[in-house]
Design an enzyme around this catalytic site. Structure first.
Site, mmCIF file in Angstrom:
data_model
loop_
_atom_site.group_PDB
_atom_site.id
_atom_site.type_symbol
_atom_site.label_atom_id
_atom_site.label_comp_id
_atom_site.label_asym_id
_atom_site.label_seq_id
_atom_site.Cartn_x
_atom_site.Cartn_y
_atom_site.Cartn_z
ATOM 1 N N HIS A 12 0.822 -1.199 0.000
ATOM 2 C CA HIS A 12 0.000 0.000 0.000
ATOM 3 C C HIS A 12 0.864 1.259 0.000
ATOM 4 O O HIS A 12 0.592 2.214 -0.725
ATOM 5 C CB HIS A 12 -0.904 -0.033 1.226
ATOM 6 C CG HIS A 12 -1.746 1.184 1.346
ATOM 7 N ND1 HIS A 12 -2.820 1.412 0.526
ATOM 8 C CD2 HIS A 12 -1.640 2.263 2.135
ATOM 9 C CE1 HIS A 12 -3.343 2.577 0.830
ATOM 10 N NE2 HIS A 12 -2.655 3.112 1.802
ATOM 11 N N GLU A 52 1.465 -9.997 -19.113
ATOM 12 C CA GLU A 52 2.339 -9.979 -17.940
ATOM 13 C C GLU A 52 2.703 -11.370 -17.474
ATOM 14 O O GLU A 52 3.274 -11.539 -16.407
ATOM 15 C CB GLU A 52 1.711 -9.152 -16.805
ATOM 16 C CG GLU A 52 0.291 -9.522 -16.459
ATOM 17 C CD GLU A 52 -0.351 -8.556 -15.476
ATOM 18 O OE1 GLU A 52 0.382 -7.836 -14.775
ATOM 19 O OE2 GLU A 52 -1.585 -8.540 -15.391
ATOM 20 N N ASN A 88 6.342 -5.303 -14.797
ATOM 21 C CA ASN A 88 6.641 -5.687 -13.410
ATOM 22 C C ASN A 88 6.374 -7.166 -13.165
ATOM 23 O O ASN A 88 7.226 -7.882 -12.655
ATOM 24 C CB ASN A 88 5.829 -4.851 -12.428
ATOM 25 C CG ASN A 88 6.124 -3.373 -12.560
ATOM 26 O OD1 ASN A 88 6.926 -2.976 -13.399
ATOM 27 N ND2 ASN A 88 5.489 -2.564 -11.740
ATOM 28 N N ASP A 89 5.174 -7.614 -13.543
ATOM 29 C CA ASP A 89 4.855 -9.026 -13.351
ATOM 30 C C ASP A 89 5.545 -9.904 -14.380
ATOM 31 O O ASP A 89 5.966 -11.014 -14.074
ATOM 32 C CB ASP A 89 3.341 -9.247 -13.401
ATOM 33 C CG ASP A 89 2.705 -9.046 -12.036
ATOM 34 O OD1 ASP A 89 3.445 -9.077 -11.030
ATOM 35 O OD2 ASP A 89 1.479 -8.858 -11.954
ATOM 36 N N CYS A 99 3.201 -0.644 -19.908
ATOM 37 C CA CYS A 99 2.778 0.150 -18.764
ATOM 38 C C CYS A 99 3.514 -0.221 -17.473
ATOM 39 O O CYS A 99 3.145 0.210 -16.401
ATOM 40 C CB CYS A 99 1.272 0.037 -18.559
ATOM 41 S SG CYS A 99 0.717 -1.631 -18.208
#
Lengths: 99, 580
Positions: free
Chosen positions: B191, B433, B456-457, B504
């Site tokens: 978070h 991803e 990222n993934d 992205c």
């Protein structure tokens, strides 16, 4: 009355060790007597008159504590303290001061 | 000086005053009192002890009358602890000798007592610290009086240091004054990371325990580029960071005029730069930077920290604000990308040993259709307000995509029955991803309207590296040749079919990779809004043949380090500033 000096080792059998209720009861017993009482765990020693200091010794179940008492009623005070380490509280002691 | 290595989750560096948040709220910062005020402060402490004692005694009497003396004993013990002569002596010494404020002295001494218990393995003993915290809180309330509320009410810039931050904690902070975050735990998806990125302030997470060394009020440096936290920085370090901050400011000023210029290479190739956003207000950051749209609108914030499942109306409000603000420019809304543990009112999966490889994202959506349909309805309703695209996350098979599209078609029918307007031709695409989606990209392009590469993934799944794991994070690298091959496959598949492809992930926002990606054929970059000017700057300095040469050479390399060093050299040829 003559001064006596007592040194007694107790094993803490209360499953919660020396907790807040034990500490409070100790200070009351000591407060009623006429002797100066100290508690010793390994190399740490504290006056048995203050809850926070007793708790700060951090006595866990199964550990050994020494009661050092000097004064006219040293033996009686030590006798009264001993059951507290086994978790045996006399409710009269606990509430006595405020009754 | 003490340096801590954590995980960099939001870029930038900042120097500032530390504010420590712990389970008790805000830790009292170290403050000093004037020499001639010591006597007054001692009296103030004395009064606070007196007032706290009266309060505890009232409690004792009340409980004793109601339940008997036995139950009141705890208050009697508290009273004794509060009036402990040694404790008082220690606090008074700190005020008298070290000129600590009574608040800080109390907090300092009580914490030392509490630590004795907190260090213990046995949880029942460790819980005894709570009695001490209870007394501390009571004393502080009397010392601070009404000012206690004031601590949460920030009035000057601070860097927030915490073990972990919950959504409610971050939402209670005044955004205008928070300049950076550090948390002891957490990873890139935490978070804190999300909020920091949205606020465009530096953040480092996963540093491991260090809060016992900080009291608050001291100077700290957060380096969100290197993942460093520096406590008690020396003059040299401070000077270096100040210098860097100044250079950054100058660069930002230099880039400002780019806002209204197109992202176009020297030889006239047009590039689209879009923004990644999480919260609706970030749409303003996109507009400020002259973004060509929102290339990724994450929707997880609607679920995180919510008590129940967000209603269709809550979804709709969040989407319509962004879609309307962007006018006719595209807004790509990604359906929820969460594990079941983060979703309110969704049954916990029985097997969740490996959440990253488990029931999450589109998989979870397809198992919880009512939740999924609510979101889709809201997106479709917002689709008439502008240029909305729908994107599904973590798709790994064609069947999943078809299923998701069927649900969408079903929701469309439902809206039509109720005479609610929506755009029937809303473009629908997927995030690429997983290595599976990249390798099947040539099949996906037959059915999707667009692809968006989520690096990222993709990196995590390709290299089998959890980037929140400090032991292996060194293996996590966007330019690992294995990752680059999958990226190349995806771009080629989209180009062959003539459908749009964007990227992205964080990779697209780093100016270091801009030339390479342009050379590989990418023309659409969706980046965190603050990265738009720098990426645009690179685009405007290079020409396509140069980028193609860079990409060709890169694809012959065999490891990420060589690629990175090579790219640094290449970018240097065109830019004075070499990005990290």
């Amino acid at each position: 009355m003559s001064e006596t000096s007592i040194r007694r080792t107790v094993v803490v059998t209360d499953p919660q060790g020396v907790h807040i209720r034990t500490a409070l009861a100790i200070t009351k017993v000591v407060g009623r007597g006429k002797s100066e009482v100290k508690l010793v765990k390994q190399d740490r020693r504290t006056m048995a008159t203050e809850v926070l200091q007793i708790l700060s010794l951090v006595v866990e179940p199964g550990e050994r504590v020494e009661i050092e008492a000097i004064g006219p009623d040293a033996a009686e005070v030590a006798d009264a303290l001993e059951p507290l380490f086994a978790g045996k509280f006399d409710s009269a002691i606990e509430s006595g001061e405020h009754a | 000086m003490q340096k801590l290595q954590g995980i960099a989750v939001s870029p930038g560096a900042v120097i500032g005053e530390a504010l420590v948040m712990d389970t008790e709220g805000f830790r009292i910062p170290r403050r000093f009192v004037a020499r001639d005020a010591v006597v007054d402060e001692l009296e103030r402490f004395d009064r606070a002890v007196g007032a706290a004692a009266v309060e505890i005694d009232h409690h004792r009497e009340a409980v004793s009358a109601e339940l008997g003396d036995k139950y009141a004993a705890i208050f009697e013990a508290h009273l004794q602890m509060l009036q402990d002569s040694r404790l008082r002596g220690e606090v008074e010494d700190l005020i008298r000798e070290r000129h600590y404020s009574p608040e800080y002295a109390v907090s300092h001494v009580m914490r030392r007592y509490a630590q004795v218990f907190q260090r213990l393995e046995s949880s029942s003993l460790a819980e005894r610290a709570n009695d001490i915290f209870d007394i501390e809180k009571r004393l502080l309330r009397h010392l601070l009086g009404r000012r206690r509320e004031g601590i949460a009410h920030l009035t000057s810039p601070v860097l927030v240091l915490a073990h972990n931050l919950t959504p409610s904690e971050t939402s209670n902070l005044d955004r205008r004054y928070v300049r950076g975050f550090v948390t002891e735990v957490g990873g890139p998806g935490s978070h804190t990371a999300i909020v920091a990125e949205a606020l465009e302030i530096p953040a480092v997470v996963g540093t491991g325990p260090f809060l016992t060394d900080v009291s608050g009020g001291e100077t700290v440096i957060i380096d969100g580029d290197q993942g460093l936290v520096i406590l008690q920085p020396d003059e040299e370090t401070l000077a270096r960071y100040r210098h860097e901050a100044e250079e950054k400011r100058i660069l930002a000023t230099k880039l400002e005029p780019l806002r209204d210029l197109p992202a176009e290479t020297r030889d006239g190739v047009r590039v689209e730069l879009l923004g990644n956003i999480e919260f609706p207000y970030e749409v303003d950051h996109c507009i400020d930077r002259g973004a060509n749209g929102v290339g990724l609108y994450r929707t997880e914030f609607l679920y995180l920290g919510a008590d129940g499942e967000p209603t269709e109306e809550i979804h709709y409000q969040a989407y319509s604000r962004v879609v309307q603000a962007m006018g006719g420019q595209p807004v790509v809304i990604r359906t929820f990308d969460l594990g079941a543990d983060k979703m309110p009112n969704v049954p916990r999966p029985e097997d969740n040993k490996n959440p990253c490889l488990g029931l999450r994202s589109i998989r979870l959506a397809l198992r919880n259709l009512p939740v999924f349909r609510t979101q889709l309805r809201a997106i479709l309703r917002a689709s008439v307000l502008g240029n909305v695209h729908i994107m599904f996350p973590l798709v790994s098979t064609l069947l999943e995509f078809r299923q998701a599209k069927m649900v969408l078609a079903d929701v469309m029918e439902d809206l039509q029955e109720h005479n609610l307007p929506f755009n029937r031709d809303v473009p629908v695409g997927i995030m690429v991803e997983t290595p599976a989606a990249a390798m099947m990209a040539d099949r996906f392009v037959e059915e999707v309207d667009f692809l968006s590469i989520g690096t990222n993934d993709l990196i995590q799944y390709t290299l089998a590296v959890d980037r929140g794991n400090r032991d292996v994070v060194g293996l996590y690298n966007p330019v690992d040749p294995a990752v680059l091959k999958l990226v190349a496959m995806t771009i080629e598949a989209a180009d062959r079919k003539g459908i749009p492809v964007s990227m992205c992930g964080q990779m697209s926002g780093s100016p270091l990779y801009t030339m390479l990606l342009l050379g590989m054929g990418l023309r659409k970059f969706s980046v965190t809004p603050s990265a738009i000017p720098e990426v645009k700057n690179i685009c405007r300095h290079v020409a396509l043949p140069e980028c193609k040469a860079v990409a060709e050479r890169t694809m012959t390399m065999e490891n990420a380090r060589d690629v990175k060093n090579y790219l640094k050299e290449e970018v240097k040829k065109y830019m004075e500033e070499v990005p990290e």
